[in-house]
Design a protein around this motif. Structure first.
Motif, mmCIF file in Angstrom:
data_model
loop_
_atom_site.group_PDB
_atom_site.id
_atom_site.type_symbol
_atom_site.label_atom_id
_atom_site.label_comp_id
_atom_site.label_asym_id
_atom_site.label_seq_id
_atom_site.Cartn_x
_atom_site.Cartn_y
_atom_site.Cartn_z
ATOM 1 N N HIS A 12 0.842 -1.194 0.000
ATOM 2 C CA HIS A 12 0.000 0.000 0.000
ATOM 3 C C HIS A 12 0.879 1.245 0.000
ATOM 4 N N ARG A 44 -2.644 3.748 -3.505
ATOM 5 C CA ARG A 44 -3.353 2.612 -2.917
ATOM 6 C C ARG A 44 -3.381 2.816 -1.407
ATOM 7 N N ARG A 46 -5.431 2.192 2.538
ATOM 8 C CA ARG A 46 -6.325 1.384 3.383
ATOM 9 C C ARG A 46 -6.319 1.997 4.765
#
Length: 468
Positions: A12, A44, A46
């Motif tokens: 990530h 990316r 999260r």
């Protein structure tokens, strides 16, 4: 614990630890960037949240309490006024925009602003894992000894005995604050922190409990709100405020003082010498710490005076006083309160004691573990943080740690407030993109160098063979 790993070889660009308003604002900034960026420029990301769903100070969502910052200081407007994640867009979608405008206020109800946060969080739910408590953040070394990534280890939602490991180039730590309590205080059914006020009151009312006297310790906005709420919630009970001041201090929300919360004020504070920073905090503590909105002060005073006239005083005060001892008995608390000017003590029997004693930053060392040892410290042992909210780390660390909410020593009073949340998310996004571009450029140069070395080796090999 049985550890799972994220998708094989998945790295990530960003993992957010905690998902309150700060990381929610950052997630929106990332979402908006990705919607207009080329595929190779997207991030990316999260975000991991230990709560089962989004929640922000739920225990203090008193029905008539209002925000203390303008609705324009929402998750996006100060960064991107055209964003469709704004509070006004939320109102339009809910069909309340005209009604809100007719209310002629800058300060929405707290429950409505929480509803706005939930609305925004739901729109980017694909970026978030709830029920995923982060246990540790471990540095990952490349072959050359460089700390290029972090492994973020969290519980598997719904299966807390298992963990999952996610690898990231950067982390954004926004774990919020935790209740601050006097030394030796143990919470119980009779001793609360005000962070759990609303659900606790609801439980007692649902159970039809008899409440005779409640003590509230503290002199700030939350303490005054708790006094008012308890007084209304238990119409037969005496509610007694206990604090060391002579009276509640009004919050300074005047226009010039409020400029301490402007984005530009962060630049001024960050560049200032330590003694100047301390002076700024001392001068402007009355904008935020241990202060109360004037409307609430006047309302509480009016209630006390009205009850005195009527001869039935339920709202009382022990000012210039401190709690010196609390004894828990089977059916009550015996609380010793000292009047500071004379040292005289009295024992007040109470059914409940509510600590409205504020919050403190969570222990980052415990959360970050070995990674914390890579963070550089100043002379006061506080973490050194750059203007872009990125922690200054040891030379071998190229992965990024961004702090949100634990930077008052470097970025000023707005660190734990909503005032610059939107702007800060934009600054962190810009920093992430800048480092991503630098890393990509370094990778290109490294690859070009490797190709050049390979070509040179090939030419040398051909030359040697020709000579032979």
């Amino acid at each position: 614990m049985n550890a799972l790993h994220d998708e094989p070889d998945a790295i990530h660009d960003l993992i957010g630890v905690g998902f309150g308003p700060s990381n929610l604002a950052l997630a929106i900034a990332v979402e908006e960037h990705n919607s207009r960026a080329a595929p190779d420029q997207r991030l990316r990301a999260r975000f991991l949240e230990r709560q089962p769903s989004f929640g922000w100070h739920r225990g203090m969502l008193i029905d008539d309490a209002t925000m203390q910052v303008s609705f324009l200081k929402d998750l996006v407007t100060m960064r991107n006024p055209t964003s469709d994640f704004s509070f006004l867009c939320f109102l339009r979608e809910r069909g309340r925009l005209v009604d809100f405008l007719n209310a002629k206020t800058l300060f929405p109800l707290r429950i409505e602003f929480h509803e706005y946060f939930e609305w925004a969080a739901a729109r980017i739910a694909h970026q978030v894992d709830y029920g995923a408590e982060v246990l540790s953040v471990e540095p990952v070394l490349a072959e050359n000894g460089e700390v290029r990534w972090f492994d973020v280890i969290s519980r598997v939602p719904g299966d807390p005995e298992r963990t999952v490991v996610r690898r990231a180039r950067n982390i954004s730590v926004a774990v919020g604050l935790e209740p601050h309590l006097p030394p030796g205080t143990e919470l119980s059914d009779r001793i609360w922190h005000n962070s759990e006020l609303v659900p606790r009151v609801s439980e007692l009312n649902d159970a039809g409990a008899s409440v005779g006297r409640i003590l509230v310790l503290g002199a700030g906005q939350s303490a005054a709100e708790a006094v008012d709420y308890l007084h209304r919630s238990f119409p037969e009970a005496e509610v007694c405020a206990v604090f060391a001041k002579y009276g509640y201090t009004p919050a300074d929300d005047s226009p010039f003082a409020n400029r301490i919360f402007d984005p530009e004020a962060v630049d001024v504070y960050f560049q200032a010498k330590p003694e100047v920073k301390q002076s700024l905090v001392d001068y402007h503590r009355s904008t935020n710490y241990s202060v109360v909105d004037m409307d609430l002060i006047e309302s509480l005073y009016a209630t006390m005076y009205r009850e005195k006239v009527q001869g039935h005083e339920r709202l009382t005060m022990r000012n210039v006083s401190r709690i010196r001892d609390v004894r828990t008995l089977d059916d009550r608390l015996d609380v010793t309160v000292e009047f500071l000017p004379t040292g005289e003590r009295e024992v007040l029997s109470a059914d409940l004691l509510v600590h409205a004693t504020g919050y403190r930053p969570r222990d980052l060392d415990q959360l970050l573990g070995r990674t914390a040892k890579l963070c550089l410290r100043d002379d006061d042992d506080a973490v050194r943080v750059g203007r872009d909210h990125r922690v200054e780390a040891a030379p071998e660390v190229t992965a990024g740690i961004y702090l949100q909410g634990a930077t008052e020593h470097t970025h000023g009073l707005t660190s734990t407030l909503l005032s610059t949340t939107a702007v800060r998310s934009g600054e962190i996004l810009d920093s992430l993109l800048s480092h991503k571009a630098s890393d990509a450029e370094a990778g290109i140069h490294s690859a070009a160098g490797a190709l050049a070395d390979s070509a040179a080796d090939s030419r040398a090999s051909v030359s040697a063979n020709s000579s032979a």
